[in-house]
Design an enzyme around this catalytic site. Structure first.
Site, PDB file in Angstrom:
ATOM      1  N   LYS A 117       4.659   3.131  -2.310  1.00 46.23           N
ATOM      2  CA  LYS A 117       5.943   3.365  -1.645  1.00 46.23           C
ATOM      3  C   LYS A 117       6.109   2.444  -0.436  1.00 46.23           C
ATOM      4  CE  LYS A 117       5.156   7.724  -0.767  1.00 46.23           C
ATOM      5  NZ  LYS A 117       3.816   8.015  -1.335  1.00 46.23           N
ATOM      6  N   ARG A 122       9.315  15.445   1.208  1.00 45.17           N
ATOM      7  CA  ARG A 122       8.028  15.757   0.578  1.00 45.17           C
ATOM      8  C   ARG A 122       7.916  17.234   0.218  1.00 45.17           C
ATOM      9  NH1 ARG A 122       4.981  11.083   2.699  1.00 45.17           N
ATOM     10  NH2 ARG A 122       2.898  11.034   1.809  1.00 45.17           N
ATOM     11  N   ARG A 155      -7.905   0.628   0.638  1.00 39.94           N
ATOM     12  CA  ARG A 155      -7.168   0.549   1.898  1.00 39.94           C
ATOM     13  C   ARG A 155      -7.985   1.172   3.032  1.00 39.94           C
ATOM     14  NH1 ARG A 155      -1.261   3.201   2.389  1.00 39.94           N
ATOM     15  NH2 ARG A 155      -2.437   5.135   2.501  1.00 39.94           N
ATOM     16  N   ARG A 189      -7.134   4.149   8.997  1.00 39.95           N
ATOM     17  CA  ARG A 189      -6.431   5.437   8.889  1.00 39.95           C
ATOM     18  C   ARG A 189      -7.429   6.534   8.549  1.00 39.95           C
ATOM     19  NH1 ARG A 189      -0.919   4.947   5.444  1.00 39.95           N
ATOM     20  NH2 ARG A 189      -1.524   7.107   5.002  1.00 39.95           N
TER      21      ARG A 189
HETATM   22  P1  B4P Z   1       1.079   2.583  -0.561  1.00 41.12           P
HETATM   23  O1  B4P Z   1       1.080   3.197  -1.918  1.00 41.12           O
HETATM   24  O2  B4P Z   1       2.157   1.652  -0.238  1.00 41.12           O
HETATM   25  O3  B4P Z   1       0.969   3.835   0.395  1.00 41.12           O
HETATM   26  P2  B4P Z   1       2.036   5.007   0.453  1.00 41.12           P
HETATM   27  O4  B4P Z   1       2.113   5.739  -0.855  1.00 41.12           O
HETATM   28  O5  B4P Z   1       3.315   4.501   1.009  1.00 41.12           O
HETATM   29  O6  B4P Z   1       1.489   5.856   1.587  1.00 41.12           O
HETATM   30  P3  B4P Z   1       0.922   7.303   1.701  1.00 41.12           P
HETATM   31  O7  B4P Z   1       1.624   8.289   0.809  1.00 41.12           O
HETATM   32  O8  B4P Z   1      -0.540   7.165   1.584  1.00 41.12           O
HETATM   33  O9  B4P Z   1       1.178   7.631   3.197  1.00 41.12           O
HETATM   34  P4  B4P Z   1       2.405   8.100   4.082  1.00 41.12           P
HETATM   35  O10 B4P Z   1       2.434   7.151   5.202  1.00 41.12           O
HETATM   36  O11 B4P Z   1       3.695   8.312   3.352  1.00 41.12           O
HETATM   37  O12 B4P Z   1      -0.252   1.811  -0.371  1.00 41.12           O
HETATM   38  C1  B4P Z   1      -1.498   2.277  -0.798  1.00 41.12           C
HETATM   39  C2  B4P Z   1      -2.438   1.105  -1.004  1.00 41.12           C
HETATM   40  O13 B4P Z   1      -2.241   0.563  -2.297  1.00 41.12           O
HETATM   41  C3  B4P Z   1      -2.252  -0.057  -0.019  1.00 41.12           C
HETATM   42  O14 B4P Z   1      -3.487  -0.520   0.376  1.00 41.12           O
HETATM   43  C4  B4P Z   1      -1.529  -1.107  -0.845  1.00 41.12           C
HETATM   44  O15 B4P Z   1      -1.841  -2.427  -0.443  1.00 41.12           O
HETATM   45  C5  B4P Z   1      -2.069  -0.843  -2.243  1.00 41.12           C
HETATM   46  N1  B4P Z   1      -1.137  -1.201  -3.288  1.00 41.12           N
HETATM   47  C6  B4P Z   1       0.200  -0.983  -3.310  1.00 41.12           C
HETATM   48  N2  B4P Z   1       0.731  -1.425  -4.463  1.00 41.12           N
HETATM   49  C7  B4P Z   1      -0.313  -1.933  -5.210  1.00 41.12           C
HETATM   50  C8  B4P Z   1      -0.417  -2.525  -6.504  1.00 41.12           C
HETATM   51  N3  B4P Z   1       0.665  -2.695  -7.285  1.00 41.12           N
HETATM   52  N4  B4P Z   1      -1.640  -2.898  -6.949  1.00 41.12           N
HETATM   53  C9  B4P Z   1      -2.730  -2.723  -6.168  1.00 41.12           C
HETATM   54  N5  B4P Z   1      -2.704  -2.179  -4.932  1.00 41.12           N
HETATM   55  C10 B4P Z   1      -1.503  -1.779  -4.455  1.00 41.12           C
HETATM   56  O16 B4P Z   1       1.914   9.562   4.557  1.00 41.12           O
HETATM   57  C11 B4P Z   1       0.701   9.766   5.265  1.00 41.12           C
HETATM   58  C12 B4P Z   1       0.592  11.224   5.738  1.00 41.12           C
HETATM   59  O17 B4P Z   1       1.666  11.515   6.694  1.00 41.12           O
HETATM   60  C13 B4P Z   1       0.754  12.312   4.679  1.00 41.12           C
HETATM   61  O18 B4P Z   1      -0.466  12.593   3.995  1.00 41.12           O
HETATM   62  C14 B4P Z   1       1.234  13.516   5.548  1.00 41.12           C
HETATM   63  O19 B4P Z   1       0.153  14.124   6.220  1.00 41.12           O
HETATM   64  C15 B4P Z   1       2.132  12.850   6.578  1.00 41.12           C
HETATM   65  N6  B4P Z   1       3.549  12.835   6.167  1.00 41.12           N
HETATM   66  C16 B4P Z   1       4.286  11.706   5.909  1.00 41.12           C
HETATM   67  N7  B4P Z   1       5.538  12.048   5.552  1.00 41.12           N
HETATM   68  C17 B4P Z   1       5.591  13.408   5.589  1.00 41.12           C
HETATM   69  C18 B4P Z   1       6.630  14.356   5.299  1.00 41.12           C
HETATM   70  N8  B4P Z   1       7.837  13.966   4.889  1.00 41.12           N
HETATM   71  N9  B4P Z   1       6.358  15.680   5.430  1.00 41.12           N
HETATM   72  C19 B4P Z   1       5.137  16.094   5.832  1.00 41.12           C
HETATM   73  N10 B4P Z   1       4.114  15.248   6.125  1.00 41.12           N
HETATM   74  C20 B4P Z   1       4.337  13.917   5.997  1.00 41.12           C
END
Ligand code: B4P
Length: 193
Positions: free
Chosen positions: A14, A89, A128, A134
């Protein structure tokens, strides 16, 4: 105004894809994960409250997240659209977003869901965790519990939006650029640059 929700489990890409999408379409990026990490970095009361939940891989309480989104939304009155990344979420957050958008006389245009195998999700997050600093990426048990939280608390949000017929599943396996092209092919049908 065109508003897009990019939806998917932790590690589905995402954040990665949002950076590319906002650069291409000029939408305002609203990542609740990034906003919460900024609050933590600047040690605000909201950040200190959120930290305890995030470190354990749990969701931050709805009222905290909804208030934060509301004030971020108000800072961007001239936006031509928002990209919601990691929000909503929970179904309570989805209902709050519906109300907020109704007040602003706008709505969700599309919900794009990134589908990625669980094994691949864990592989990406473990990788990551080696460099991100993190705390929620550092421990495999926390990574697994974040996937469980997603299934229990966040997946129902997909059913909530399924009624609107705006939901599209996108294959999130493969290289970053090919996944980006897949996402763009759906957005291009709705948005004119
Ligand atoms: P991404 O996949 O981009 O990470 P994400 O889903 O956006 O983030 P995540 O869900 O972990 O965290 P968020 O900040 O929303 O990247 C993951 C890895 O994969 C990276 O290293 C990237 O380089 C790699 N990657 C991506 N695409 C790839 C591909 N095609 N091939 C290979 N590698 C690839 O949330 C973090 C925390 O914040 C949550 O757990 C929660 O505690 C809190 N939070 C956030 N929003 C909330 C909400 N709305 N309500 C309640 N809590 C919330």
């Amino acid at each position: 105004m065109f508003n897009l929700i990019l939806f998917g489990p932790p590690g589905s890409g995402k954040g990665t894809q949002s950076d590319k999408l906002v650069a291409k379409y000029g939408l305002v990026h609203l990542s609740t994960g990034n906003l919460l990490r900024e609050e933590i970095a600047t040690k605000t009361p909201l950040g200190l409250q959120a930290m305890g939940f995030m470190d354990k891989g749990q969701l931050v309480p709805d009222e905290v997240v909804i208030g934060m989104v509301d004030s971020h939304f108000d800072k961007h009155k001239e936006a031509k659209g928002f990209l919601f990344d990691g929000f909503p979420r929970t179904v309570a957050q989805a209902k709050a977003l519906d109300k907020l958008l109704e007040l602003k006389k706008t709505e969700i245009g599309k919900v794009l869901i990134l589908d990625v195998d669980e094994e691949e999700l864990l592989k990406r997050l473990i990788l990551r965790g080696k460099t991100s600093g993190r705390s929620d990426d550092a421990d495999e048990n926390i990574l697994r519990s974040r996937q469980d939280v997603y299934k229990k608390e966040t997946l129902p949000v997909a059913s909530w939006y399924a009624r609107t017929k705006k939901v599209i599943h996108v294959d999130g396996m493969g290289g970053v650029d090919e996944i980006f092209e897949r996402l763009c092919s759906h957005i291009d049908k709705k948005i004119k640059l």
